[in-house]
Design a protein around this motif. Structure first.
Motif, PDB file in Angstrom:
ATOM      1  N   UNK A 189      31.794  46.880  46.198  1.00  0.00           N
ATOM      2  CA  UNK A 189      31.713  48.084  46.745  1.00  0.00           C
ATOM      3  C   UNK A 189      32.583  48.772  47.408  1.00  0.00           C
ATOM      4  N   UNK A 190      33.280  47.920  48.197  1.00  0.00           N
ATOM      5  CA  UNK A 190      34.236  48.160  48.836  1.00  0.00           C
ATOM      6  C   UNK A 190      35.483  48.707  48.133  1.00  0.00           C
ATOM      7  N   UNK A 191      35.840  47.880  47.003  1.00  0.00           N
ATOM      8  CA  UNK A 191      37.062  48.518  46.178  1.00  0.00           C
ATOM      9  C   UNK A 191      36.451  49.716  45.567  1.00  0.00           C
ATOM     10  N   UNK A 192      35.265  49.813  45.110  1.00  0.00           N
ATOM     11  CA  UNK A 192      34.918  51.110  44.405  1.00  0.00           C
ATOM     12  C   UNK A 192      35.136  52.253  45.437  1.00  0.00           C
ATOM     13  N   UNK A 193      34.864  52.202  46.859  1.00  0.00           N
ATOM     14  CA  UNK A 193      34.946  53.162  47.740  1.00  0.00           C
ATOM     15  C   UNK A 193      36.486  53.511  47.853  1.00  0.00           C
ATOM     16  N   UNK A 194      37.150  52.368  47.936  1.00  0.00           N
ATOM     17  CA  UNK A 194      38.729  52.539  48.022  1.00  0.00           C
ATOM     18  C   UNK A 194      39.439  53.384  47.051  1.00  0.00           C
ATOM     19  N   UNK A 195      39.181  52.972  45.553  1.00  0.00           N
ATOM     20  CA  UNK A 195      39.499  53.706  44.457  1.00  0.00           C
ATOM     21  C   UNK A 195      38.933  54.935  44.386  1.00  0.00           C
ATOM     22  N   UNK A 196      38.005  55.337  44.736  1.00  0.00           N
ATOM     23  CA  UNK A 196      37.427  56.817  44.792  1.00  0.00           C
ATOM     24  C   UNK A 196      38.427  57.529  45.609  1.00  0.00           C
ATOM     25  N   UNK A 197      38.640  57.154  46.883  1.00  0.00           N
ATOM     26  CA  UNK A 197      39.675  57.490  47.948  1.00  0.00           C
ATOM     27  C   UNK A 197      41.045  57.746  47.286  1.00  0.00           C
ATOM     28  N   UNK A 198      41.297  56.734  46.333  1.00  0.00           N
ATOM     29  CA  UNK A 198      42.762  56.802  45.801  1.00  0.00           C
ATOM     30  C   UNK A 198      42.831  58.010  44.717  1.00  0.00           C
ATOM     31  N   UNK A 199      41.947  58.161  44.095  1.00  0.00           N
ATOM     32  CA  UNK A 199      41.457  58.902  42.867  1.00  0.00           C
ATOM     33  C   UNK A 199      41.690  60.443  43.570  1.00  0.00           C
TER      34      UNK A 199
END
Length: 749
Positions: free
Chosen positions: A705-715
């Motif tokens: 879940x933390x990685x998904x949030x991180x990658x959304x911010x990166x996108x």
């Protein structure tokens, strides 16, 4: 021709490449240093330890004669810069010196290793070699790159590549990098297929491995038994590629050609599966469609019918792959759909064609490069997919899982793994040739140097409704899968105690504030920071090389271009587990020793994810008129200036695709790196898989879940930094037909 006739500058820029080669040969330690590379100025020339000295130092003071050809090539290259030498003469000298340096570096690294001569026939011919050497380090890498640049400069000065040094350098960079980090390791693992067991001849062993009934059995066509893994893989790949291309096109049409209100959330939801760490989609599908899943329980309660284990096998693997790879098709297609010229559609309507005729005769044919590239990429991804078949395949075997069991099982049969990988390459090569045949030599240019004031033609009602009916239910299903899968990170015990809690996040990402600063006490922080750092390094490199390759393959003509284009797909069509093993076999011994370092992980990320950037860039380049490049050249802009100032701004969708895909794949990949990680460089996905294997689903899903949030911010950050492509078109399109989520006709604003 104008570039070729351009006068040379007073100081040839190639002198800088010669200086780089000189630094690598004379100053910098040639070999990899165990404690890291420490520059000590000219003292590396006089280092007492031969392995810490430069190439010149080793040849002068340690009697390592095998460096003399490299030094001679360096001296010869210097003579090319003497005054009065014409262009062709300088090119000849640089070409000979550059090739000589490259051959010298490759020969000394290949034939001399940590035990002296690398091959028995050399020892028999020249006797024992008392000296030995380790893998190439920074000095050797600098010299290799510089000699390669001198070689391409020499080719350009001789008139090849239109006399353009930049084009020659780009082609040389691509050939060298693909040969070193794709062809070499793939050929290493495929070479295992040519090694027969001790009790069999080569021909018997190869025929048994290649044509085994478990590989090509056809029992599924005439009985209830399963087919061979080759047929399973092929059917799965065709089904997945076709489904993902249709879904990707539906999403692209909804986002770009309709009045749907929630385009941005839909676009984010579309790419959500691509930013998902391993096993999350599979777990979600099991919770919904598994034997005790919600759908099965609901159907059993309502009708009394037990659906059983239908999710395990072809159905489940196909469904999981469609979830996983639809974002790839969407990312390839979105830029192509946006780039279609409205003027062509308006011209069709001016000739009294209706909306459907315009769509089928003009719009859809102009999408063909994107459709074929998306289908090819997804097909190859399906061939190489390992995570979904291993989780949901059950008795349905595919080539990637068979390769995995051949490598890591008790048999450790690298020959069988290499043979199965060869079958995968044959499938990919056939798909590649079919894709090229479908595109043919037709022109798909829809963006020229002229302004385009046309309005995009509204979709035909039937196409618009079909796009909604395909995309929106799939989006809703995606939400359900993720809600159920990620719920495990917020409950105490997965599947038993559903009491809400945040304890899993605390165990993974806990912090402590002390007088000395912040202590990162959570167990996940180490792999988290390592993963972000390596992905942030690999993503721009991947995008740059991928788009550069797309430009070269789309705009330049040279011998071997088709072979280079296929070589760029090699690592993509081999399962990640095979790539991991191939990298270990190739880079664990001299001449290149990088196993266990961050460098091998970055290289794996770059060349594993490179094909998506290449195919996306080529699809976008097919829409750009070559007159744009020619106009820039006519105004005396260099090729590099034309590429950066004219072409790249029109490739922003492809740039976003390459950056997003390479960044998130570097974070979420597991099969390729599971053999390459070390205690110093642990990746997030390996941490997650280890927790899942130990049954600690809570912390694994919390980390996901933390990685998904991180990658959304990166996108979001990538899209903000790159920006939107500006092509001088009006964006508002009148549409007399109401869209979903749009206000009803006649309503007041």
């Amino acid at each position: 021709m104008s570039t070729f006739l351009r006068k040379d500058p007073v100081v040839d820029p190639a002198i800088w490449w010669w200086l780089a080669a000189a630094v690598g040969v004379v100053i910098v330690p040639w070999h990899m240093q165990q404690d890291g590379m420490r520059l000590s100025g000219i003292f590396a020339l006089f280092a007492g330890d031969a392995d810490a000295a430069s190439a010149l130092g080793q040849s002068l003071f340690h009697k390592r004669f095998w460096f003399w050809p490299v030094i001679a090539a360096l001296v010869m290259a210097l003579t090319a810069f003497r005054p009065g030498l014409d262009r062709r003469g300088r090119g000849n000298l640089l070409l000979i010196a550059g090739l000589g340096g490259l051959i010298g570096i490759i020969a000394q690294g290949w034939f001399i290793g940590v035990r002296g001569w690398s091959y028995p026939f050399l020892e028999r011919a020249f006797g024992d070699l008392e000296e030995r050497q380790f893998g190439v380090g920074w000095g050797g890498a600098m010299a290799f790159a510089a000699f390669a640049a001198l070689t391409t400069t020499g080719l350009a000065l001789r008139g090849l590549f239109g006399g353009d040094r930049f084009v020659a350098g780009c082609v040389g960079l691509l050939i060298a990098s693909i040969t070193l980090f794709t062809v070499w390791p793939v050929m290493t693992i495929l070479g295992q297929a040519l090694r027969p067991p001790s009790d069999m001849t080569f021909s018997a062993a190869f025929m048994d491995r290649m044509f085994h009934p478990k590989v090509w059995g056809m029992a599924c066509f005439y009985s209830g038994s399963s087919c061979g893994v080759a047929w399973n893989t092929l059917m799965l790949g065709i089904g997945t590629a076709t489904s993902c291309t249709v879904l990707g096109l539906a999403f692209a049409l909804v986002v770009t050609r309709t009045g749907f209100r929630f385009k941005k959330p839909l676009r984010l939801l579309t790419v959500l599966p691509i930013i998902t760490p391993p096993f999350v989609i599979g777990l979600g599908l099991i919770l919904i469609f598994g034997r005790s899943g919600l759908i099965n329980q609901w159907v059993a309660a309502l009708t009394g019918v037990e659906l059983g284990r239908w999710i395990y096998g072809f159905n489940g693997v196909w469904l999981a792959q469609v979830f996983s790879f639809t974002p790839t098709a969407f990312l390839v297609l979105i830029g192509v759909v946006q780039g279609i010229s409205p003027t062509m559609e308006e011209a069709s309507q001016t000739l009294r064609a209706d909306k459907m005729r315009t769509f089928t005769s003009v719009t859809l044919p102009l999408m063909r490069p994107g459709l074929t590239n998306a289908w090819l990429v997804v097909f190859v991804e399906s061939l190489a997919d390992f995570g979904n078949p291993i989780l949901l395949g059950g008795s349905f075997g595919v080539l990637s899982t068979e390769i995995f069991f051949a490598v890591v099982g008790a048999q450790a049969d690298f020959g069988r793994a290499g043979t199965l990988a060869l079958i995968l390459l044959i499938f990919a090569a056939v798909a590649f040739m079919i894709q090229r045949a479908v595109l043919g030599r037709a022109s798909y240019v829809s963006m020229s140097g002229k302004g385009d004031s046309g309005l995009p033609t509204p979709l035909p009602d039937s196409i618009r409704r079909a796009a909604y009916c395909i995309a929106l239910p799939w989006a809703a299903m995606t939400i359900i899968v993720y809600v159920l899968a990620l719920a495990g990170g917020f409950v105490k015990v997965w599947g038993r105690d559903w009491t809400p809690t945040l304890s899993h996040f605390g165990r993974a990402f806990s912090l402590e504030w002390t007088s000395n600063g912040i202590l990162w006490t959570g167990g996940a922080w180490g792999s988290f920071f390592t993963t972000i750092q390596l992905a942030a390094i690999a993503a721009p490199i991947t995008a740059a090389i991928g788009l550069l390759a797309a430009w070269v393959l789309s705009r330049q003509q040279f011998k071997g271009k088709t072979l280079l284009e296929f070589a760029l797909m090699l690592t993509f069509c081999v399962p990640g587990t095979v790539i991991g093993v191939a990298y270990i076999l190739t880079y664990n011994v001299p001449p290149v020793e990088i196993t266990g370092t961050a460098i091998i992980l970055i290289i794996c990320f770059v060349f594993r994810n490179l094909p998506v950037g290449v195919r996306s860039g080529m699809a976008a380049m097919s829409q750009l008129d070559k007159s744009l490049d020619e106009a820039s050249t006519t105004l005396r802009a260099s090729t590099f200036r034309t590429l950066t100032a004219v072409v790249l701004p029109l490739l922003k969708p492809a740039i976003v695709t390459a950056l997003i895909y390479s960044f998130v794949r570097a974070i979420t990949t597991v099969s390729a790196v599971i053999f390459l990680v070390s205690a110093q460089y642990e990746m997030a996905t390996v941490f997650i898989i280890n927790r899942a294997i130990n049954g600690d689903y809570g912390i694994a899903i919390a980390y996901s879940t933390a990685l998904i949030v991180l990658m959304m911010l990166a996108i979001g950050l990538i899209q903000l930094v790159v920006g939107e492509r500006k092509i001088g078109r009006r964006t508002a399109a009148p549409d007399s037909t109401p869209d979903i989520a749009a206000p009803p006709a006649g309503a007041r604003a």
